[in-house]
Design an enzyme around this catalytic site. Structure first.
Site, PDB file in Angstrom:
ATOM      1  N   ILE A 122       4.822  -2.434  -3.780  1.00 61.00           N
ATOM      2  CA  ILE A 122       3.972  -3.385  -4.508  1.00 61.00           C
ATOM      3  C   ILE A 122       3.561  -4.517  -3.583  1.00 61.00           C
ATOM      4  O   ILE A 122       2.390  -4.927  -3.553  1.00 61.00           O
ATOM      5  CB  ILE A 122       4.715  -3.933  -5.747  1.00 61.00           C
ATOM      6  CG1 ILE A 122       4.940  -2.813  -6.767  1.00 61.00           C
ATOM      7  CG2 ILE A 122       3.943  -5.090  -6.379  1.00 61.00           C
ATOM      8  CD1 ILE A 122       5.833  -3.199  -7.925  1.00 61.00           C
ATOM      9  N   GLY A 124       3.278  -4.460  -0.350  1.00 61.08           N
ATOM     10  CA  GLY A 124       2.289  -3.977   0.605  1.00 61.08           C
ATOM     11  C   GLY A 124       0.923  -3.777  -0.017  1.00 61.08           C
ATOM     12  O   GLY A 124      -0.108  -4.086   0.583  1.00 61.08           O
ATOM     13  N   ASN A 125       0.898  -3.256  -1.242  1.00 59.05           N
ATOM     14  CA  ASN A 125      -0.375  -2.993  -1.902  1.00 59.05           C
ATOM     15  C   ASN A 125      -1.099  -4.285  -2.276  1.00 59.05           C
ATOM     16  O   ASN A 125      -2.326  -4.378  -2.181  1.00 59.05           O
ATOM     17  CB  ASN A 125      -0.150  -2.158  -3.164  1.00 59.05           C
ATOM     18  CG  ASN A 125      -1.439  -1.723  -3.811  1.00 59.05           C
ATOM     19  OD1 ASN A 125      -2.210  -0.964  -3.245  1.00 59.05           O
ATOM     20  ND2 ASN A 125      -1.689  -2.210  -5.013  1.00 59.05           N
ATOM     21  N   GLU A 126      -0.332  -5.284  -2.691  1.00 58.08           N
ATOM     22  CA  GLU A 126      -0.951  -6.520  -3.167  1.00 58.08           C
ATOM     23  C   GLU A 126      -1.417  -7.433  -2.033  1.00 58.08           C
ATOM     24  O   GLU A 126      -2.510  -8.010  -2.115  1.00 58.08           O
ATOM     25  CB  GLU A 126       0.029  -7.282  -4.067  1.00 58.08           C
ATOM     26  CG  GLU A 126       0.313  -6.601  -5.388  1.00 58.08           C
ATOM     27  CD  GLU A 126      -0.912  -6.526  -6.287  1.00 58.08           C
ATOM     28  OE1 GLU A 126      -1.848  -7.320  -6.099  1.00 58.08           O
ATOM     29  OE2 GLU A 126      -0.929  -5.679  -7.192  1.00 58.08           O
ATOM     30  N   THR A 127      -0.594  -7.598  -0.993  1.00 52.26           N
ATOM     31  CA  THR A 127      -0.954  -8.585   0.041  1.00 52.26           C
ATOM     32  C   THR A 127      -0.672  -8.111   1.460  1.00 52.26           C
ATOM     33  O   THR A 127      -0.591  -8.941   2.380  1.00 52.26           O
ATOM     34  CB  THR A 127      -0.184  -9.907  -0.180  1.00 52.26           C
ATOM     35  OG1 THR A 127       1.230  -9.669  -0.068  1.00 52.26           O
ATOM     36  CG2 THR A 127      -0.495 -10.519  -1.538  1.00 52.26           C
TER      37      THR A 127
END
Length: 204
Positions: A122, A124-127
């Site tokens: 999460i 990595g995917n978000e920021t």
């Protein structure tokens, strides 16, 4: 006598259409929106000082409106979107982040039962593991969207929640930076999610 040439008219039209240009009517409408927000903010426990500090010098941001119309989730195919979100670079960075923060992830998993790999993915995917947390002032971004009528009720509610975060002293207006939609921090919590779920895991 003043002569207005076609070139002058075209130049004026171009200026009005420019992304960074705020029309006087839009500015007045935005000011009216902010003024109308005060009763809800006050009822939520926000002081006048906090409210005025949060909105000091704030004007609508045309760039936010532009970005709201260009969300990649709705402009790419599923395959293209997954390729970007799960690129080799991001996977390798994720393995490094998981190893570097393994102790913290293990402690979080022990307390809450959520595997560290899921939290890391999460993150990595978000920021991109904290490297791309946004560049917009959260109050300005959400006020721009709400005043423009884009999911107005949703962004108005989130805006009041953001003001409550400032009221509590959890951050300052200068540091309340996030996405064009008002999501904040390493995992991009919206303000109401921050109130509902955020935990000071280190207890400091």
């Amino acid at each position: 006598m003043t002569f207005i040439t076609r070139r002058t008219v075209l130049a004026g039209a171009a200026a009005i259409a420019a992304p960074g240009f705020i029309r006087p009517a839009e500015a007045r409408s935005f000011e009216a929106f902010v003024a109308g927000l005060w009763p809800a903010a006050s009822a939520a426990g926000v002081s006048r000082a906090t409210f005025d500090r949060a909105f000091a010098g704030v004007q609508p941001n045309p760039r936010v409106i532009e970005l709201s119309q260009r969300q990649p989730e709705f402009r790419r195919t599923l395959g293209d979107y997954v390729d970007v979100r799960a690129s080799n670079k991001r996977v390798n960075n994720g393995r490094a982040a998981l190893a570097q923060n393994g102790g913290t992830f293990s402690a979080v998993q022990s307390r809450y039962g959520v595997p560290g790999e899921i939290i890391c993915s999460i993150w990595g995917n978000e920021t991109s593991y904290g490297t791309a947390r946004g560049e917009h002032y959260v109050i300005q971004a959400m006020a721009t969207l709400a005043a423009a009528g884009r999911r107005a009720d949703f962004f108005r509610r989130e805006l009041v929640a953001a003001l409550r975060i400032l009221q509590a002293g959890d951050t300052t207006p200068q540091n309340m930076i996030g996405s064009w939609a008002g999501a904040m921090g390493h995992v991009q919590f919206m303000p109401t999610s921050f109130h509902a779920f955020a935990v000071d895991f280190t207890g400091d």
